[in-house]
Motif scaffolding. Structure first.
Motif, short mmCIF file in Angstrom:
data_model
loop_
_atom_site.label_atom_id
_atom_site.label_comp_id
_atom_site.label_asym_id
_atom_site.label_seq_id
_atom_site.Cartn_x
_atom_site.Cartn_y
_atom_site.Cartn_z
N GLN A 130 7.03 14.72 -6.17
CA GLN A 130 6.20 13.69 -5.57
C GLN A 130 7.02 12.88 -4.60
O GLN A 130 8.17 12.55 -4.87
N LYS A 131 6.45 12.55 -3.45
CA LYS A 131 7.09 11.66 -2.50
C LYS A 131 6.18 10.44 -2.36
O LYS A 131 4.99 10.57 -2.14
N THR A 132 6.78 9.25 -2.53
CA THR A 132 6.03 8.01 -2.38
C THR A 132 6.35 7.42 -1.02
O THR A 132 7.51 7.20 -0.70
N ARG A 133 5.32 7.18 -0.23
CA ARG A 133 5.49 6.61 1.09
C ARG A 133 4.91 5.21 1.11
O ARG A 133 3.82 4.99 0.58
N ALA A 134 5.62 4.26 1.70
CA ALA A 134 5.11 2.90 1.82
C ALA A 134 4.38 2.76 3.14
O ALA A 134 4.98 2.87 4.21
N LEU A 135 3.06 2.54 3.08
CA LEU A 135 2.28 2.33 4.29
C LEU A 135 2.42 0.88 4.76
O LEU A 135 2.51 0.61 5.95
N SER A 136 2.43 -0.05 3.81
CA SER A 136 2.70 -1.45 4.12
C SER A 136 3.34 -2.10 2.90
O SER A 136 3.10 -1.71 1.77
N SER A 165 17.11 1.27 3.33
CA SER A 165 16.33 2.38 2.80
C SER A 165 15.38 2.89 3.87
O SER A 165 15.24 2.31 4.94
N ARG A 166 14.72 3.99 3.58
CA ARG A 166 13.72 4.56 4.49
C ARG A 166 12.36 4.38 3.84
O ARG A 166 11.93 5.21 3.03
N PRO A 167 11.64 3.28 4.16
CA PRO A 167 10.39 2.98 3.46
C PRO A 167 9.32 4.07 3.57
O PRO A 167 8.56 4.29 2.64
N GLN A 224 9.88 7.15 3.52
CA GLN A 224 10.31 8.28 2.70
C GLN A 224 10.51 7.89 1.24
O GLN A 224 10.25 8.68 0.34
N HIS A 225 10.99 6.66 1.00
CA HIS A 225 11.34 6.23 -0.35
C HIS A 225 10.28 5.39 -1.04
O HIS A 225 10.27 5.27 -2.25
N GLY A 226 9.41 4.74 -0.26
CA GLY A 226 8.33 3.94 -0.84
C GLY A 226 8.73 2.53 -1.21
O GLY A 226 7.96 1.82 -1.85
N LEU A 227 9.92 2.08 -0.83
CA LEU A 227 10.35 0.71 -1.10
C LEU A 227 11.31 0.25 -0.02
O LEU A 227 11.80 1.06 0.76
N ILE A 228 11.54 -1.06 0.03
CA ILE A 228 12.44 -1.60 1.06
C ILE A 228 13.65 -2.22 0.39
O ILE A 228 13.54 -3.19 -0.35
N ASN A 229 14.82 -1.62 0.64
CA ASN A 229 16.10 -2.18 0.23
C ASN A 229 16.78 -2.69 1.49
O ASN A 229 16.69 -2.07 2.54
N LYS A 250 0.85 -1.17 0.00
CA LYS A 250 0.00 0.00 0.00
C LYS A 250 0.90 1.23 0.00
O LYS A 250 1.72 1.40 0.89
N LEU A 251 0.78 2.06 -1.04
CA LEU A 251 1.61 3.25 -1.17
C LEU A 251 0.76 4.51 -1.07
O LEU A 251 -0.44 4.48 -1.36
#
Length: 130
Positions: free
Chosen positions: A53-59, A113-115, A117-122, A42-43
């Motif tokens: 645009q900033k994409t945030r990862a909610l889950s 990464s910062r999910p 702030q970045h919207g993904l998990i590295n 969920k973004l």
């Protein structure tokens, strides 16, 4: 009530009160932290300064895992959140932030990464202890 990053809440050097010389501005507003959890992807997109645009990862349930020993990176499903050293409460609630240790099908990994702030998990694979 929104988060505000203005500076008129501070006192003067003399200890006196600072009087507001203007109202709040839209560019000074902030946002509450996005606490990424484990679950269906969920973004949330939000407009930032300059029209960016900033994409945030909610889950999230997938992570991009890098193996430093062979230099390969591959996607893996996150099985569980092992620990979060950033905050004891995040550890209990299984919130994923930078530095969180996660368990994947490839083994343990540390999030780089910062999910929120970045919207993904590295993540980088943690070497197995002998």
């Amino acid at each position: 009530m929104s988060v505000w990053h203005g500076s008129s809440h501070k006192k003067k050097l003399t200890g006196g009160r600072k009087r507001a010389n203007r109202k709040k501005r839209k560019f000074e507003r902030g946002a509450f932290p996005t606490e990424t959890t484990l679950g269906k992807r969920k973004l949330k997109k939000s407009r930032r300064r300059g029209g960016n645009q900033k994409t945030r990862a909610l889950s999230e349930r997938q992570a991009s895992i890098s193996n430093p020993s062979n230099g390969k990176t591959e996607n893996a499903e996150i099985l569980r959140v092992v620990s979060n050293p950033a905050n004891i409460d995040y550890d209990r609630r299984r919130v994923i932030t930078k530095g969180t240790i996660i368990e994947t099908k490839l083994g343990l990994a540390r999030v780089t990464s910062r999910p929120g702030q970045h919207g993904l998990i590295n993540a980088v694979q943690v070497p197995k202890e002998q």
